[in-house]
Structure formats: C-alpha cells, structure tokens
Design a protein around this motif. Structure first.
Motif, short mmCIF file in Angstrom:
data_model
loop_
_atom_site.label_atom_id
_atom_site.label_comp_id
_atom_site.label_asym_id
_atom_site.label_seq_id
_atom_site.Cartn_x
_atom_site.Cartn_y
_atom_site.Cartn_z
N VAL A 92 12.92 4.78 -2.34
CA VAL A 92 12.47 5.06 -0.98
C VAL A 92 10.97 4.87 -0.87
N ARG A 93 10.50 4.83 0.36
CA ARG A 93 9.06 4.84 0.65
C ARG A 93 8.79 5.97 1.63
N ARG A 94 7.63 6.62 1.47
CA ARG A 94 7.21 7.68 2.38
C ARG A 94 6.03 7.14 3.19
N LEU A 95 6.12 7.23 4.51
CA LEU A 95 5.02 6.77 5.36
C LEU A 95 3.88 7.78 5.29
N PRO A 96 2.66 7.31 5.14
CA PRO A 96 1.53 8.22 4.89
C PRO A 96 1.13 9.09 6.09
N ALA A 97 1.28 8.59 7.29
CA ALA A 97 0.81 9.34 8.45
C ALA A 97 1.72 10.51 8.79
N THR A 106 0.82 -1.22 0.00
CA THR A 106 0.00 0.00 0.00
C THR A 106 0.85 1.27 0.00
N LEU A 107 2.14 1.11 0.29
CA LEU A 107 3.05 2.26 0.28
C LEU A 107 3.85 2.24 -1.02
N PRO A 108 3.64 3.19 -1.88
CA PRO A 108 4.39 3.17 -3.14
C PRO A 108 5.86 3.51 -2.93
N ALA A 109 6.71 2.86 -3.73
CA ALA A 109 8.14 3.16 -3.73
C ALA A 109 8.39 4.14 -4.88
N VAL A 114 13.77 1.67 0.79
CA VAL A 114 12.75 0.64 0.62
C VAL A 114 13.10 -0.61 1.43
N GLU A 115 14.34 -1.10 1.33
CA GLU A 115 14.73 -2.33 2.02
C GLU A 115 14.63 -2.15 3.54
N CYS A 116 15.04 -0.98 4.02
CA CYS A 116 15.05 -0.74 5.47
C CYS A 116 13.63 -0.68 6.03
N ILE A 117 12.77 0.08 5.42
CA ILE A 117 11.42 0.26 5.95
C ILE A 117 10.59 -1.02 5.77
N ASP A 118 10.88 -1.78 4.70
CA ASP A 118 10.16 -3.04 4.51
C ASP A 118 10.48 -4.02 5.65
N GLY A 149 18.19 13.32 2.99
CA GLY A 149 17.81 13.03 4.36
C GLY A 149 18.55 11.84 4.90
N GLU A 150 18.12 11.37 6.04
CA GLU A 150 18.74 10.22 6.66
C GLU A 150 17.69 9.15 6.88
N CYS A 151 18.05 7.92 6.57
CA CYS A 151 17.18 6.78 6.86
C CYS A 151 17.41 6.42 8.32
#
Length: 151
Positions: free
Chosen positions: A111-116, A78-81, A123-127, A96-98
C-alpha cells in the motif's frame, strides 16, 4: 367648380399641406434613428466579440499552462510503498478499504499512504489515480505540496 368639388381643370392651390411635410420629416427622422441604432448595436456586438476572443485566448493560454502542469503525473516515487498491517493503520480489525477499487485492504498487501491526509490505498490503484490526478480520491486534499506525515 360644381357642388364644392374642384374640377380637374382647376390648378392646385399651390403649396402642399403642412401635414405632409411633417409626416415626411418624422418618417426620415425615424429611419435615420433606426439605422443609427442598428449601427451602434452592430459596433457594440463586434467590440464585445473581439474582447471575448482576446480574453478567451488569454484564458486558453493560461489554461494550457495549467493543463500542462496538471498533465505531469504526481511523482509517485516520493510516496513509499509498504506492507499493510492494520495495527499500523489505526483502523481496528479487518483492514481498511481502498477507495479507488473499493476493495478491502488486507494485511500483507503493498500500500501507499498519502502524506497530506494519511489515507491508505493499494499501490496499483493509487499509482493509476495519481497518474491522472493530484488529489486524494477520498478527501480531495491536494498533493502538489506534500506535507511530511505526522508520526
């Protein structure tokens, strides 16, 4: 009777003194009281233990439901890369910094951006993070009910 001391041949005076009866009665009363108190204490401890066991089993049942809900990974699809460009991030110069890997997010990386909260991660880190958690690594905002990002 010689010099005020009764001889052993004289019979006892008949009734034992009242002090002996009172001592025996008080002793029996104290023994009964202690046994009653110990029984009441044991009863209350057993009752509290059974209440705790039933409440713990209810808590464990709720915790099992909650942990089953928590164990489901966040639907990452649901989170687009997208390819990172620091102009689109709003963080001026240098990227920025992951916060998951503590590495710099460079232009051109996926990357992915969190919606809230709109935080950006590799992408790999947040997944990997979202496979175990349902919150943002930085601000801990919940991702269970994702909001649409403000654009």
């Amino acid at each position: 009777m010689c010099r005020g001391i009764p001889s052993s041949s004289e019979p006892p005076s008949g009734a034992p003194p009242h002090a002996l009866f009172i001592s025996v009665a008080v002793g029996l009363f104290l023994i009964c009281f202690v046994v009653l108190l110990a029984s009441a204490f044991a009863f209350l401890c057993r009752r509290r233990s059974s209440d705790r066991t039933s409440s713990e089993s209810e808590y464990n049942a709720q915790d099992t439901v909650c942990s089953a809900r928590r164990q489901k990974p966040f639907p990452i699809e649901t989170l687009p890369a997208f390819t990172y460009a620091h102009e689109s991030d709003g963080i001026g110069g240098g990227g920025g910094e992951c916060s998951v890997c503590l590495g710099t997010v460079r232009e051109g990386e996926m990357v992915r951006r969190l919606p809230a909260c709109l935080h950006v991660y590799h992408v790999e880190c947040i997944d990997r993070w979202l496979a175990a958690h349902r919150t943002c690594p930085v601000c801990r905002s919940k991702l269970d009910h994702p909001c649409k990002p403000a654009r």
